[in-house]
Write an enzyme that holds these catalytic residues in place. Structure first.
Site, short mmCIF file in Angstrom:
data_model
loop_
_atom_site.label_atom_id
_atom_site.label_comp_id
_atom_site.label_asym_id
_atom_site.label_seq_id
_atom_site.Cartn_x
_atom_site.Cartn_y
_atom_site.Cartn_z
N LYS A 1 4.53 5.97 -8.53
CA LYS A 1 4.55 5.78 -9.98
C LYS A 1 3.99 7.00 -10.71
CE LYS A 1 2.01 2.07 -9.78
NZ LYS A 1 1.80 1.99 -8.32
N ARG B 1 -3.16 11.33 0.36
CA ARG B 1 -3.08 11.73 -1.06
C ARG B 1 -4.31 12.51 -1.54
NH1 ARG B 1 -1.98 7.38 -5.67
NH2 ARG B 1 -3.79 6.36 -4.77
N ARG C 1 -9.16 9.78 -3.69
CA ARG C 1 -9.67 8.60 -4.38
C ARG C 1 -10.43 7.71 -3.41
NH1 ARG C 1 -4.66 6.28 -7.83
NH2 ARG C 1 -5.61 4.31 -7.21
N ARG D 1 -5.74 -3.77 -2.28
CA ARG D 1 -4.87 -3.44 -3.43
C ARG D 1 -3.45 -3.95 -3.19
NH1 ARG D 1 -5.73 2.64 -3.34
NH2 ARG D 1 -3.97 2.74 -4.79
P1 AP5 Z 1 1.50 8.32 -6.30
O1 AP5 Z 1 2.53 8.85 -7.24
O2 AP5 Z 1 0.10 8.74 -6.51
O3 AP5 Z 1 1.62 6.72 -6.18
P2 AP5 Z 1 1.29 5.58 -7.25
O4 AP5 Z 1 2.44 4.62 -7.25
O5 AP5 Z 1 0.88 6.15 -8.55
O6 AP5 Z 1 0.09 4.86 -6.50
P3 AP5 Z 1 -1.37 4.47 -7.02
O7 AP5 Z 1 -2.22 4.31 -5.81
O8 AP5 Z 1 -1.85 5.36 -8.10
O9 AP5 Z 1 -1.07 3.08 -7.62
P4 AP5 Z 1 -2.06 2.01 -7.94
O10 AP5 Z 1 -1.16 1.16 -8.74
O11 AP5 Z 1 -2.69 1.34 -6.77
O12 AP5 Z 1 -3.30 2.73 -8.65
P5 AP5 Z 1 -3.74 2.87 -10.15
O13 AP5 Z 1 -4.34 4.18 -10.34
O14 AP5 Z 1 -2.64 2.45 -11.06
O15 AP5 Z 1 1.98 8.72 -4.81
C1 AP5 Z 1 1.20 8.38 -3.68
C2 AP5 Z 1 1.24 9.52 -2.65
O16 AP5 Z 1 2.57 9.63 -2.13
C3 AP5 Z 1 0.91 10.91 -3.21
O17 AP5 Z 1 0.21 11.62 -2.23
C4 AP5 Z 1 2.28 11.56 -3.46
O18 AP5 Z 1 2.23 12.96 -3.35
C5 AP5 Z 1 3.12 10.93 -2.36
N1 AP5 Z 1 4.52 10.72 -2.76
C6 AP5 Z 1 4.96 10.26 -3.96
N2 AP5 Z 1 6.32 10.14 -3.96
C7 AP5 Z 1 6.72 10.52 -2.71
C8 AP5 Z 1 8.02 10.61 -2.10
N3 AP5 Z 1 9.13 10.29 -2.76
N4 AP5 Z 1 8.07 11.03 -0.81
C9 AP5 Z 1 6.95 11.36 -0.14
N5 AP5 Z 1 5.70 11.32 -0.67
C10 AP5 Z 1 5.58 10.88 -1.96
O19 AP5 Z 1 -4.88 1.76 -10.26
C11 AP5 Z 1 -6.12 1.93 -9.63
C12 AP5 Z 1 -7.05 0.77 -10.00
O20 AP5 Z 1 -7.29 0.77 -11.43
C13 AP5 Z 1 -6.52 -0.61 -9.69
O21 AP5 Z 1 -6.79 -1.00 -8.36
C14 AP5 Z 1 -7.27 -1.47 -10.73
O22 AP5 Z 1 -8.59 -1.70 -10.31
C15 AP5 Z 1 -7.31 -0.56 -11.94
N6 AP5 Z 1 -6.13 -0.72 -12.82
C16 AP5 Z 1 -5.22 0.24 -13.15
N7 AP5 Z 1 -4.27 -0.25 -13.97
C17 AP5 Z 1 -4.59 -1.56 -14.18
C18 AP5 Z 1 -3.99 -2.61 -14.93
N8 AP5 Z 1 -2.86 -2.42 -15.64
N9 AP5 Z 1 -4.58 -3.82 -14.92
C19 AP5 Z 1 -5.73 -4.03 -14.23
N10 AP5 Z 1 -6.35 -3.09 -13.49
C20 AP5 Z 1 -5.78 -1.85 -13.45
MG MG Z 2 -0.90 6.29 -9.65
#
Ligand code: AP5
Ligand code: MG
Ligand code: ZN
Length: 220
Positions: free
Chosen positions: A13, A127, A160, A171
């Site tokens: 994402k 990552r 992270r 998660r």
């Molecule tokens: P990356 O693009 O970083 O993946 P992502 O989908 O953004 O994954 P996240 O871990 O950030 O999602 P998340 O939803 O768990 O975390 P968030 O920060 O939102 O890609 C991942 C890796 O793969 C990277 O190394 C990248 O280079 C690689 N990659 C990408 N695409 C690729 C491809 N096509 N091929 C190969 N490699 C690839 O949330 C964190 C925390 O915040 C949550 O746990 C919660 O506590 C809180 N939080 C955030 N938003 C909310 C909300 N709306 N409501 C409540 N709590 C929330």
């Molecule tokens: Mg993310």
């Protein structure tokens, strides 16, 4: 244009939101990035959300909705934005619709980046994130040109703490229980589009741009 990117932790994402928002000239709103910045700065918000994030649990809807509502009111979001990591519950999706309706806007599309679970674990364990601009890298699939340094802004890269295996498992559990229903929410509204997230980063971006085009001009 208002877009939502959906997908499990590690689906890509953040990677895709950064690319798509740049290509389409839209703002990028990432709830996780906003929370991490608040934690890093030690603000009141940061102190209140840290325990949830450390556990891999969701931050309460009320806090999250308030944060996004404030961010959406900033001038760069006037003509549209890409939501990354929000909405994550039905409650949040409904609140987002309300926010947009009140300004006579609506979500155009919700793009579901589909990636199998075993691939998610590999992606998260390798990552690295830029401390300054939040762009994600991967030590195998998209390494930075200089180790531990962001190609784009020169910022320091870090891992992270919630990418530790046990927290990732939590998660994923939270994702399937609380966020997967959001897919149905957009499906019912006929706004959900799935793309194959297993492709390379550039190919996924191209697939997303393609599904956003009107049906008549789409490739294939
Ligand atoms: P990356 O693009 O970083 O993946 P992502 O989908 O953004 O994954 P996240 O871990 O950030 O999602 P998340 O939803 O768990 O975390 P968030 O920060 O939102 O890609 C991942 C890796 O793969 C990277 O190394 C990248 O280079 C690689 N990659 C990408 N695409 C690729 C491809 N096509 N091929 C190969 N490699 C690839 O949330 C964190 C925390 O915040 C949550 O746990 C919660 O506590 C809180 N939080 C955030 N938003 C909310 C909300 N709306 N409501 C409540 N709590 C929330
Ligand atoms: Mg993310
Ligand atoms: Zn950077």
């Amino acid at each position: 244009m208002f877009l939502v990117l959906l997908g499990a932790p590690g689906a890509g994402k953040g990677t895709q939101a950064a690319m798509i928002s740049r290509k389409l000239g839209l703002a990028h709103i990432a709830s996780g990035d906003l929370f991490r910045q608040a934690v890093e700065k030690g603000t009141k918000l940061g102190q209140s959300v840290k325990a949830y994030m450390d556990k891999g649990a969701l931050v309460p809807d009320e806090v999250t909705i308030q944060l996004i509502s404030e961010r959406l009111n900033e001038p760069d979001c006037k003509t549209g934005c890409v939501f990354d990591g929000f909405p994550r519950t039905i409650e949040q999706a409904k609140a987002l619709d309300k926010m947009l309706t009140s300004r006579k806007e609506a979500i155009d599309k919700a793009v579901y980046i589909e990636v199998p679970e075993e691939e998610l674990l590999k992606r998260l364990s390798g990552r690295w994130i830029c401390r300054q601009c939040q762009v994600p890298y991967h030590e195998l699939t998209s390494p930075p040109k200089v180790p531990r340094k962001c190609d784009r802004c020169g910022g320091e890269l870090y891992q992270r703490s919630d990418d530790a295996v046990e927290t990732v498992k939590e998660r994923l559990k939270v994702y399937f229980a609380q966020t997967a229903p959001v897919l149905d929410y957009y499906k019912t509204m006929d706004k959900l589009i799935a793309v194959n997230g297993k492709l390379g980063i550039e190919d996924v971006a191209e697939a997303i741009i393609d599904v956003l085009k009107p049906k008549s001009v789409r490739a294939g």
